[in-house]
Write a protein that holds these residues in place. Structure first.
Motif, mmCIF file in Angstrom:
data_model
loop_
_atom_site.group_PDB
_atom_site.id
_atom_site.type_symbol
_atom_site.label_atom_id
_atom_site.label_comp_id
_atom_site.label_asym_id
_atom_site.label_seq_id
_atom_site.Cartn_x
_atom_site.Cartn_y
_atom_site.Cartn_z
ATOM 1 N N GLU A 278 -13.785 -3.162 1.123
ATOM 2 C CA GLU A 278 -12.982 -4.371 0.930
ATOM 3 C C GLU A 278 -13.557 -5.237 -0.186
ATOM 4 O OE1 GLU A 278 -12.876 -6.281 4.674
ATOM 5 O OE2 GLU A 278 -11.580 -4.783 5.626
ATOM 6 N N ALA B 114 -7.623 -3.468 5.809
ATOM 7 C CA ALA B 114 -8.156 -2.127 5.518
ATOM 8 C C ALA B 114 -7.046 -1.087 5.398
ATOM 9 C CB ALA B 114 -9.133 -1.704 6.628
ATOM 10 N N VAL C 91 -5.923 -0.305 1.757
ATOM 11 C CA VAL C 91 -6.820 0.353 0.808
ATOM 12 C C VAL C 91 -6.261 1.702 0.407
ATOM 13 C CG1 VAL C 91 -9.173 1.207 0.510
ATOM 14 C CG2 VAL C 91 -8.757 -0.893 1.780
#
Length: 857
Positions: A745, A815, A818
């Protein structure tokens, strides 16, 4: 119904109808026999002496509607016999006759139709109020109010009515306004085509018939235009008989009808239709016998004409001079005082709507040719070109596409002339101008087809777009020239049709007694070819022709309505253009433009050649077969159909992976996240050692020196599948995996900040294609701008330009975001950055790819 007809049309009335028809045909036959010899003389004289005609720039094809159908579909029809509405399938072929079938299956099986409607003399209506207005005008003794009980209960709000002053009326209705508009345009085109007049290819019989009809009506006191000169010769003669017979029978029968008001109106329409059919059968048989007698005598007349042509011409000129000396003073006075002051006003009334209609034809032609050019730029294969050319080949006969042109002419207003010049209505001039518009459009499209077909030989696909552009420019220039020529001729003919009847009406009573004495100047052998009545009309016509020609010439000199002067000749004229073929080009067969066209036999052929596309109705039951599955040429979109996405480019991946399911191509981004993903592409880190979610762990202190592009294609995973996988694995993550996710992150946040620092550089880099085929993207261009080059990406079409927003410390990167989503065929700007990121423990350089790199590969 049979009782009403048999009761009111007994044997006595039918004998009266037969006698009246025979009397009219006998009188007309005498005029026809005289004018047949005169028409034959004019034809042979023209053949011997010759005559120059203006050479058109555009080509003309002989049979444009060969193996074509105009329209077909289903609607509801009201049946007088059962007093009910029934579903019917209508088929409009190249003859413009409307054939009615019980169902589409009956038509496909080749069964006999339930009936055929010839639209000559009809009017297509879309409202019951307008229909009742015409009904009340024709039945002055039985008037119906609109607010009273309905004349006919229509099951929908969209009726379609075919009205005729003598024949049977036909009632239809459809489910939607869009269907009504399309069917109304088709019906109007059928009426327009059948009212176009007699064939000009018959150089003797056609002028003999029209001149005999005009002289017959003038003998009855009717000098002006006639609205019912529509259809073939038998139909025109039936209308001629009904012109006087119909009012007499109405006054005799209507007062004796019983029942309610609407029922009496319906009964009278049935009686009128029965009378019209009886008269039509008699006029058809007697006209055929009349023509046969004249044709049998033609060889003898032709031989006499060719033997004594010089003497006949000399004798006619001598008589013409005598008649001109008698009538010239009166004619000149009439022209000077009652004709010349009104010529320019009549011409202006004609030029305004006519020119706007022809300009609309040019605009539609230009738009369609531009679409062909764009499509050839997007896909330059000959197969696609054949498909596009096959779609526009019948543009002129597409009533819906041409409707906007026809509507411009509907505004013609000649109210001030209808009483003064005995002009019944402007419909004669309106329909003639509309036919000329259709002819000019077809000539332009046919010329474009011939030029493109000729240019395809010996040219590569790279030159195809330029070739089409050159052909387009040549055709538009030729159209402008021919359009001016056709309009000037139409103006001259319309002025003569308006002015000459008025002058003859004023002059004939004064000279009718003096004309017979000139017959003594004609030899008896030449008396069949020289008629003093025809010479008198020629003298009157010549006296006003000069003024009409000067008025049209002045309008051309002033370049009003884009008219060319007669002296203007195209310098870039194609000398060998008229050596090209006159037949239509079958693009589908020659270039394979339409797939599956060889299947299905005659049924498939009729579907493939249909000009007007059908309407797709959602939720319509199959029993109502109106405008369902598209069985024909739907490539010419009507109104706004098919405009969405018509210029989008479908790009296939250069290196497709086998056995990889490709999801539906995304359209324009709708959500904020999708727009942000396009501006700031999500990056994926790939390496030999990966996490369970496909991501590589980065730690603080590592540095990414270079981000290379990966040459393999990774299939896109469904977002739902990713969510399920993340939910199942979240409970089993260890503390070490959570730390790795946190490091990722942080790396993503640093990369996004680095991208937003100089967006102009990244955009300029992303606009360059590896093969150099795509144009450089302008920095100040908007995605809403329509690029005529045709290279628009489906993902960027109609997308508002968004400004990149900085990522603050308050924002949390999920997340789940991503993961890089790869979509085949969708491109985003590529990036090449140097940012700080954790390095790999094993010393390997991480590989990061973008969707832009994947699309270019």
């Amino acid at each position: 119904m049979g009782d009403v007809i048999s009761t009111n049309l007994d044997d006595g009335k039918r004998e009266m109808i037969t006698a009246r028809t025979n009397a009219v045909m006998a009188e007309f036959g005498r005029f026809y026999e005289q004018q047949y010899a005169v028409a034959l003389f004019n034809s042979v004289r023209y053949e011997i002496e010759g005559g120059g005609s203006i050479q058109t720039q555009l080509l003309h094809r002989k049979d444009p509607l060969k193996n074509k159908s105009i329209f077909s579909g289903g609607l509801f029809q009201y049946l007088e016999e059962s007093k009910k509405w029934r579903s019917r399938f209508l088929y409009v072929g190249d003859s413009y006759n409307i054939s009615l079938y019980e169902s589409k299956a009956a038509h496909d099986r080749g069964l006999h139709s339930k009936g055929v409607i010839n639209c000559a003399g009809y009017r297509a209506l879309t409202s019951m109020e307008e229909y009742l207005g015409l009904l009340n005008n024709s039945l002055s003794d039985t008037k119906a109010k609109v607010a009273s009980s309905p004349f006919l209960k229509c099951p929908t709000q969209f009726p379609l009515i075919l009205w005729h002053p003598y024949a049977r009326h036909h009632y239809f209705c459809v489910m939607t306004e869009k269907e009504q508009t399309k069917w109304h345009a088709v019906f109007q085109d059928c009426v327009r085509h059948t009212n176009n007049g007699l064939s000009e290819e018959c150089k003797v019989s056609t002028p003999a018939f029209t001149d005999a009809l005009r002289l017959y009506r003038q003998a009855k006191g009717h000098y002006g235009t006639w609205d019912m000169m529509s259809g073939n010769q038998a139909q025109i003669l039936a209308n001629l008989v009904m012109e006087t017979l119909h009012p007499e029978l109405r006054n005799l029968i209507v007062p004796r009808l019983k029942g309610k008001l609407q029922q009496r109106q319906k009964d009278w329409m049935l009686i009128s239709d029965a009378v019209y059919r009886q008269v039509l059968s008699q006029t058809r048989a007697q006209h055929e016998a009349m023509v046969q007698v004249c044709e049998m005598e033609r060889p003898r007349l032709d031989a006499a004409l060719r033997t004594d042509m010089d003497q006949i011409v000399t004798s006619k000129e001598h008589v013409s001079g005598k008649i001109r000396a008698l009538v010239s003073p009166r004619v000149e006075h009439l022209v000077r005082n009652n004709v010349q002051p009104y010529i320019h006003s009549i011409l202006e009334a004609l030029m305004e709507p006519t020119s706007r209609g022809f300009f609309e034809v040019r605009d539609i032609l230009f738009r369609e040719l531009v679409e062909v050019s764009k499509n050839s730029m997007n896909d330059g294969s000959r197969e696609k070109l054949g498909e596009h050319m096959d779609k526009i080949s019948m543009l002129a006969f597409h009533p819906v596409k041409m409707q906007s042109c026809y509507e411009k002419m509907e505004t013609l207003n000649l109210e001030g002339l209808q009483q003064r010049c005995d002009v019944s209505s402007p419909s004669v001039f309106i329909q003639r101008a509309q036919i000329l518009m259709r002819q000019q459009m077809d000539d332009a499209v046919h010329t474009f087809e011939q030029l493109v077909h000729q240019s395809l030989d010996g040219h590569s696909n790279e030159d195809l777009c330029k070739t089409i552009q050159r052909c387009q420019d040549r055709v538009l220039k030729k159209y402008d020239y021919d359009s001016s020529t056709v309009r000037k001729k139409f103006f001259r003919e319309a002025l003569l049709q308006i002015i000459i009847p008025y002058m003859l009406k004023q002059l004939s009573p004064s000279f009718s007694a003096d004309l017979p004495k000139f017959k003594e100047l004609i030899f008896e052998d030449f008396s069949r070819f020289i008629l003093v009545e025809n010479i008198f009309e020629e003298v009157v016509l010549q006296s006003v022709t000069k003024d009409i020609m000067m008025a049209v010439k002045e309008a051309a000199v002033q370049r009003r309505h884009n008219l060319y002067r007669d002296s203007v000749v195209l310098t870039n004229s194609d000398l060998n253009l008229h050596l090209l073929g006159e037949d239509s080009i079958d693009w589908a067969d020659n270039f394979g433009g339409v797939k599956g066209e060889k299947q299905g036999g005659e049924v498939a052929n009729r579907r493939r050649k249909q000009i007007v596309s059908m309407i797709q109705l959602d939720g319509m039951p199959m029993l109502y077969e109106s405008c369902q599955e598209v069985p024909g040429m739907d490539g010419i979109p009507e109104e706004n159909e098919g405009q969405v996405g018509q210029n989008l480019i479908t790009e296939e991946p250069l290196n497709p992976v086998e056995h990889v399911p490709v999801e539906k191509e995304p359209g324009s981004p709708d959500s904020i996240n999708q727009i942000r993903d396009l501006i700031n592409p999500v990056l994926e880190v790939k390496d030999g050692s990966q996490l369970t979610n496909g991501m590589f762990p980065l730690k603080e202190g590592d540095e990414v020196k270079h981000i290379p592009s990966v040459m393999e294609t990774v299939p896109r995973e469904s977002p739902k599948k990713v969510d399920v996988e993340l939910d199942t694995t979240s409970s089993e993550q260890t503390l070490e995996e959570q730390q790795r996710v946190s490091a990722i992150e942080n790396a993503i946040q640093q990369i996004e900040i680095a991208i937003q620092e100089d967006p102009a550089d990244h955009l300029s880099e992303g606009a360059i294609d590896s093969d150099g085929e795509f144009a450089q993207t302008s920095t100040n261009s908007s995605p809403r701008h329509h690029d005529d080059s045709g290279f628009q990406s489906p993902a960027n079409e109609n997308v508002e330009e968004a400004q990149p927003q900085p990522i603050t410390g308050d924002e949390v990167v999920d997340a789940d975001q991503v993961m890089l989503t790869l979509v085949e065929g969708v491109k985003t700007p590529s990036v090449d950055l140097e940012v700080k990121a954790p390095s790999d423990v094993s010393g390997k350089k991480p590989e990061i790819e973008t969707t832009a790199d994947r699309g270019l590969l």
